[in-house]
Design a protein around this motif. Structure first.
Motif, short mmCIF file in Angstrom:
data_model
loop_
_atom_site.label_atom_id
_atom_site.label_comp_id
_atom_site.label_asym_id
_atom_site.label_seq_id
_atom_site.Cartn_x
_atom_site.Cartn_y
_atom_site.Cartn_z
N HIS A 204 4.74 4.13 -5.88
CA HIS A 204 3.54 4.17 -5.03
C HIS A 204 2.99 5.60 -4.98
O HIS A 204 3.69 6.55 -4.71
CB HIS A 204 3.85 3.68 -3.62
N GLU A 206 1.18 7.09 -2.86
CA GLU A 206 1.33 7.77 -1.57
C GLU A 206 2.72 8.39 -1.47
O GLU A 206 2.88 9.50 -0.96
CB GLU A 206 1.11 6.80 -0.42
N ASN A 207 3.75 7.68 -1.93
CA ASN A 207 5.11 8.21 -1.86
C ASN A 207 5.27 9.43 -2.75
O ASN A 207 5.93 10.41 -2.37
CB ASN A 207 6.12 7.13 -2.27
N TYR A 300 5.13 11.16 9.34
CA TYR A 300 4.60 10.20 8.36
C TYR A 300 5.57 9.03 8.20
O TYR A 300 5.15 7.87 8.06
CB TYR A 300 4.36 10.88 7.02
N VAL A 336 -1.78 12.96 1.90
CA VAL A 336 -0.76 11.97 1.55
C VAL A 336 -1.31 10.56 1.71
O VAL A 336 -1.07 9.68 0.88
CB VAL A 336 0.50 12.14 2.44
N GLU A 337 -2.06 10.34 2.78
CA GLU A 337 -2.53 9.00 3.09
C GLU A 337 -3.73 8.58 2.26
O GLU A 337 -4.08 7.39 2.21
CB GLU A 337 -2.89 8.92 4.58
N SER A 338 -4.37 9.54 1.58
CA SER A 338 -5.55 9.21 0.78
C SER A 338 -5.42 9.79 -0.63
O SER A 338 -6.27 10.58 -1.07
CB SER A 338 -6.82 9.76 1.45
N PRO A 339 -4.37 9.41 -1.37
CA PRO A 339 -4.24 9.94 -2.73
C PRO A 339 -5.30 9.32 -3.64
O PRO A 339 -5.78 8.21 -3.39
CB PRO A 339 -2.83 9.47 -3.14
N GLN A 378 -0.05 -1.05 -4.76
CA GLN A 378 -1.37 -0.67 -4.26
C GLN A 378 -2.35 -1.82 -4.34
O GLN A 378 -3.17 -2.01 -3.44
CB GLN A 378 -1.89 0.53 -5.05
#
Length: 488
Positions: A204, A206-207, A300, A336-339, A378
């Motif tokens: 993922h 985000e990860n 997070y 991080v939350e909006s890659p 995703q």
């Protein structure tokens, strides 16, 4: 009590206490200490005299009488705290009959029934001293237990002679990674070197952004010699595939484990929603200096595990998040939350949209052949945003394996159980009620040997079989399709 009410209460300065036994006396002293104007009404003349000897503004009056309402006209807050609940009810009834609802009234009850009666009579807040005492005792017990367990954890870490290995579940998520980073920080604060060891991949986007932006160092299990470590910790491993070292010293998790471990230290708390919450409490108890990267990771981790406080959030999760908030780097959190979405993720999402099949509020789709397995997760998450959809499952083929990612916001469904019921006997399932995945060897699923020539045939066979199994496991009638598209 709402925040607005809390702010209003803080600015009020004129109080009345009706009935001044031990509870009322304690409240009166506290309010006067804070500089509040307090009027006390009690029918016991001896008690009133004693209160006046303490320079308290006390008057003799029967709180049941209608006449006391005039004495309360200029009071912002009225606390009806007599031990006689019937008297409290009568006083409250008189107050509400005379005022226009502007006075804030707190009333004392002695059981749930009287509490309901006082609420019905118009009390803004009802308190039950026995419940308050019980809550206070439980908080004291919780504090004492945390202090004891923090000492135990420190003793185990201090016993490390070489290095500590912190093992997290396969293809770890933010909660697992953040919790491990916090335990590593605790170990380092005690001069013990610790490595965070994982298996699988950091999936993922985000990860991956989470790990890279915060500079969290993870070590692949295949890149280390486990004999180099003499202390082993399992952190947030229960919901994924558990690592299996011969000896386990520490277990910290918010899920019960399927396997028994004879660990020296165990802290498993199903009553919280994130392992990051547990580690935050230890950092507080051990009074450690909280590095910004660790605080950001833990915040997070809690937000990811609770779906930004929308899923199964407990008071402990909220207080931990509130503690972390001032220390966290919120610009990094936003990154991080909006890659950015990779081109392949866009392709997989487009393919999944074209091939979707919807039955009721459940969507299942085939994304074809892929290279980036992370794109499935995703796609499953994005499809969950479609109108009327509460559950999604997206599958694809890669490396002779069927990969499937599922998401659900339906509180009646445990998507992790759905995948386990459907594919548990033939593949590796992982996840929980809202987020789950499965990997199935293609040959086992179809009974056909995989080859370049058979790929399209396998895809067609897989698509029909996976869809059927998924919808059956979801409890959806196979004839109830409301929307279907195969991209042809």
């Amino acid at each position: 009590m709402s925040t607005a009410t809390g702010i209003a209460m803080a600015s009020m300065s004129r109080y009345a206490i009706l009935g001044c036994g031990s509870v009322g006396h304690a409240v009166a002293e506290e309010l006067v200490e804070e500089g509040k104007d307090v009027l006390i009404l009690d029918r016991d003349e001896g008690r009133v005299e004693a209160l006046r000897d303490q320079d308290l503004n006390a008057q003799t009056a029967d709180i049941r009488e209608q006449s006391i309402v005039e004495d309360l006209a200029d009071r912002d807050v009225v606390l009806v705290l007599s031990s006689d609940v019937d008297a409290n009810a009568q006083a409250l009834e008189n107050i509400r009959a005379a005022d226009d609802g502007d006075q804030f009234v707190v009333a004392r009850a002695d059981d749930p029934v009287s509490a309901d009666e006082l609420t019905d009579l118009g009390a803004d807040v009802v308190i039950n001293p026995s419940t308050v005492i019980a809550d206070s005792a439980l908080r004291a017990l919780e504090t004492g237990e945390l202090e004891y367990k923090a000492s135990q954890l420190a003793d185990v870490i201090d016993g490390t002679e070489r290095r500590m290995s912190i093992l997290i579940h396969r293809s770890p998520d933010p909660d697992s990674i953040a919790s491990a980073a916090a335990l590593q920080a605790i170990a380092q604060a005690r001069d013990v070197e610790a490595d965070i060891v994982y298996e699988g991949e950091i999936g993922h986007q985000e990860n991956r952004a989470f790990v890279n932006l915060l500079g969290i160092e993870l070590v692949s299990r295949g890149a280390v010699d486990m004999d180099d470590y003499d202390t082993f910790a399992l952190v947030d491993t229960a919901k994924g595939v558990e690592p299996d070292p011969e000896n386990v010293d520490v277990i910290i998790d918010h899920y019960e484990h399927d396997h028994d471990h004879d660990a020296r230290f165990v802290d498993i708390r199903p009553n919280v929603s994130a392992t990051s919450t547990i580690l935050t409490k230890y950092i507080q108890e051990l009074d450690l200096t909280l590095e910004q990267e660790v605080a950001t990771a833990l915040l997070y981790g809690i937000r990811a595990e609770t779906l930004d406080f929308k899923r199964d959030t407990t008071p402990a999760d909220l207080t931990a998040a509130a503690y972390l908030y001032p220390f966290a780097d919120h610009d990094t959190l936003e990154q991080v939350e909006s890659p950015s979405m990779s081109p392949e993720t866009l392709d997989v999402l487009a393919e999944a949209i074209r091939n979707r099949e919807v039955k009721g509020s459940h969507l299942v789709s085939n994304a074809g052949f892929i290279r980036d397995r992370d794109a499935l997760a995703q796609a499953a998450q994005h499809l969950l945003n479609l109108e009327g959809i509460t559950t999604t499952a997206v599958f694809a083929l890669a490396d002779d394996t069927i990969y499937l990612a599922a998401r659900s916001k339906d509180i009646r469904m445990n998507i992790g159980k759905v995948l386990h019921d459907a594919f548990g006997e033939m593949g590796d399932t992982a996840g929980h009620s809202t987020d789950a995945s499965v990997e199935i060897p293609l040959g086992i699923f179809t009974g056909i040997e995989t080859s370049e020539d058979s790929r399209d045939t396998l895809l067609a066979l897989t698509e029909e079989a996976v869809r059927t199994k998924l919808f059956e496991a979801m409890g959806v009638d196979s004839s109830s399709s409301s929307e279907s598209s195969n991209g042809s």
